[in-house]
Design an enzyme around this catalytic site. Structure first.
Site, short mmCIF file in Angstrom:
data_model
loop_
_atom_site.label_atom_id
_atom_site.label_comp_id
_atom_site.label_asym_id
_atom_site.label_seq_id
_atom_site.Cartn_x
_atom_site.Cartn_y
_atom_site.Cartn_z
N ASP A 115 -2.17 -6.73 76.45
CA ASP A 115 -1.00 -7.58 76.23
C ASP A 115 -0.23 -7.06 75.01
OD1 ASP A 115 0.76 -9.67 76.61
OD2 ASP A 115 -0.44 -11.12 75.49
N HIS A 155 -3.96 -15.13 70.91
CA HIS A 155 -4.66 -15.58 72.12
C HIS A 155 -5.76 -16.55 71.74
CE1 HIS A 155 -3.45 -11.52 74.13
NE2 HIS A 155 -2.48 -12.43 74.20
N SER A 209 -4.77 -10.76 69.03
CA SER A 209 -5.74 -11.34 69.97
C SER A 209 -7.10 -11.38 69.31
CB SER A 209 -5.74 -10.53 71.26
OG SER A 209 -6.59 -11.11 72.21
#
Lengths: 182, 279
Positions: A125, A32, A5
């Protein structure tokens, strides 16, 4: 199976540049990014590695020797016949694509033949996904939070799932090359 | 018990759940892609608090009142207004000029969910001067979604966050011209709702719904296996007027569908197709 991310693009470049091209596996990446961005990651990684890197297309078979990136704005999943599918179901941990969604479906499809790698990031996540990978007999590699640009995501996964190896990036690359060769 | 064993149990439970839904209520999810379907069923287990998929199946079999909730959970991805602005811009540029030649235009949006994209389309049709002559049939498998869509009430934030996409789609006014906000909710202007008909339709079991000049089915077929995707594409081809248009989601892949041959591609990036004329 690699998830990253915040700070992820640089870390992914490091990993992809360090992976030997002759190992007989497929690499699947989630990073992401904003949903409305173009496919920027796959050309970037394609240039900086020995691997052909493309954006994953639904229904296509996953081929060894290739690396695939989840398309922006979609969850990427793996079916049991080892083809990609996509979904626009709601965001998980504010993210679509979500690392959890990919990792959990990959754990169902690959079981023990799966290595999950979780890198730098600013939310949780990937933690639930890592847990499922380990429950299905797969291997979990997590970037040492002290080595990560943003430590929150690897730390969350360590807390929830634990890891088979928690180390800085260069060691993760070496471990991947070693594990995937045998 | 090994992790692998636990997964096998879940796969069996998913099969039994799908079979129960089909035999008890006639909803057939056998040809849905398993990875996403399994996720949605797991979410239902959490919402219903049943602990296992097996117990969810038990609830489903014996409590018909819970069916709409189950169908809603299995079918609704909430969309966004003007999702994929490039696709809407493409409709405006490549499709609307062809629609002008018809005195009456029928549009079918298959899988309209809660209506965000139907209203987005209605806005662009209004701005193109086409709305008056258009009838939009918006269908979905879920009665819950349809009643929400027909009510036209959305979180105010959803609309505020869509202003940029509206402009990128080629919108020429201000998005706020098309809704009224009160507290944290916004209601779509009734002018936009006049020519929209919401109706239940199941792409798995139902047939041709109407004769359409344009069919939109965006990010629905991605949940279908190849045979079901092919069935839907064939049904769309049968529903379209000569050289009618089909607009899919930007990431859909038709390369495994034989029915694809009935279409020519208009714009690959936005997955816009046009029915080939039959000679």
């Amino acid at each position: 199976m690699i998830g990253a991310s915040a700070g992820g693009p640089a870390a992914l470049q490091t990993i992809m540049a360090g992976l030997h091209a002759d190992i007989h596996v497929a690499v699947i990446l989630v990073v992401h990014v904003r949903a409305d961005t173009e496919d920027l990651m796959s050309p970037l990684l394609d240039r900086s590695s020995k691997w052909p890197v493309t954006t994953a297309r639904e229904r296509t078979r996953i081929e060894p020797g290739h690396a695939y990136v989840a398309p922006p704005g979609y969850h990427l999943l793996i079916e049991r016949d080892r083809r990609f599918s996509l979904s626009v179901d709601k965001r998980i941990s504010f993210s679509r694509p979500s690392i959890d969604v990919l990792f959990e479906s990959a754990a169902d499809a690959y079981g023990a033949n799966l290595v999950g790698v979780l890198l730098t990031g600013a939310n949780a996540d990937g933690a639930a996904g890592m847990k499922r990978i380990r429950e299905a007999g797969g291997t979990a590699l997590i970037q040492d939070p002290a080595d990560a640009a943003v430590p929150i995501m690897p730390q969350a996964a360590l807390d929830m799932a634990g890891a088979d190896l928690c180390a800085p990036l260069p060691e993760l690359v070496a471990a991947l090359n070693r594990m995937c060769r045998t | 018990m090994t992790g692998e064993g636990a997964e096998d149990i879940e796969a069996i439970e998913v099969d039994l759940f799908v079979e129960a839904l089909r035999r008890r209520y006639g909803y057939d999810f056998r040809q849905y892609n398993r990875a996403s379907l399994t996720r949605r069923i797991r979410n239902l287990v959490t919402t219903f608090g049943t602990g296992t998929i097996g117990q969810l199946t038990d609830t489903l079999l014996h409590d018909a009142a819970r069916l709409p909730e189950v169908i809603s959970g299995l079918s609704v991805p909430v969309s966004e207004f003007f999702r994929d602005p490039a696709s809407f811009a493409c409709l405006r540029r490549d499709v609307f000029p062809a629609l002008v030649s018809y005195p009456q235009v029928n549009i079918w949006q298959a899988g309209c969910a809660r209506g965000e994209e139907v209203y987005s389309l209605a806005i662009l049709l209004t701005e193109a001067g086409l709305y008056e002559r258009t009838r939009i049939y918006a269908t979905d498998i879920s009665p819950d979604s349809l009643s929400r869509a027909a009510a036209g009430i959305f979180p105010a934030r959803d609309l505020r966050d869509s202003a940029e996409r509206y402009r990128n789609a080629g919108g020429t006014h201000s998005l706020s011209d098309y809704y009224h906000s009160r507290y944290e909710f916004s209601k779509i202007d009734t002018q936009l709702m006049r020519n929209i008909t919401f109706a239940e339709h199941n792409l798995v079991t139902d047939g041709v719904f109407c004769e359409a000049h344009l069919i939109l089915c965006r990010n629905v077929l991605i949940y279908f296996t190849n045979p079901l995707q092919n069935r839907a594409i064939g049904m769309f081809a049968d529903s379209l007027v000569r050289t009618g248009f089909l607009c899919l989601g930007a990431r859909e892949n038709l390369e495994f569908s034989p029915e694809r041959q009935r279409f020519q591609i208009v714009n690959a990036a936005t997955q816009l197709y046009r029915l080939k004329p039959i000679y």
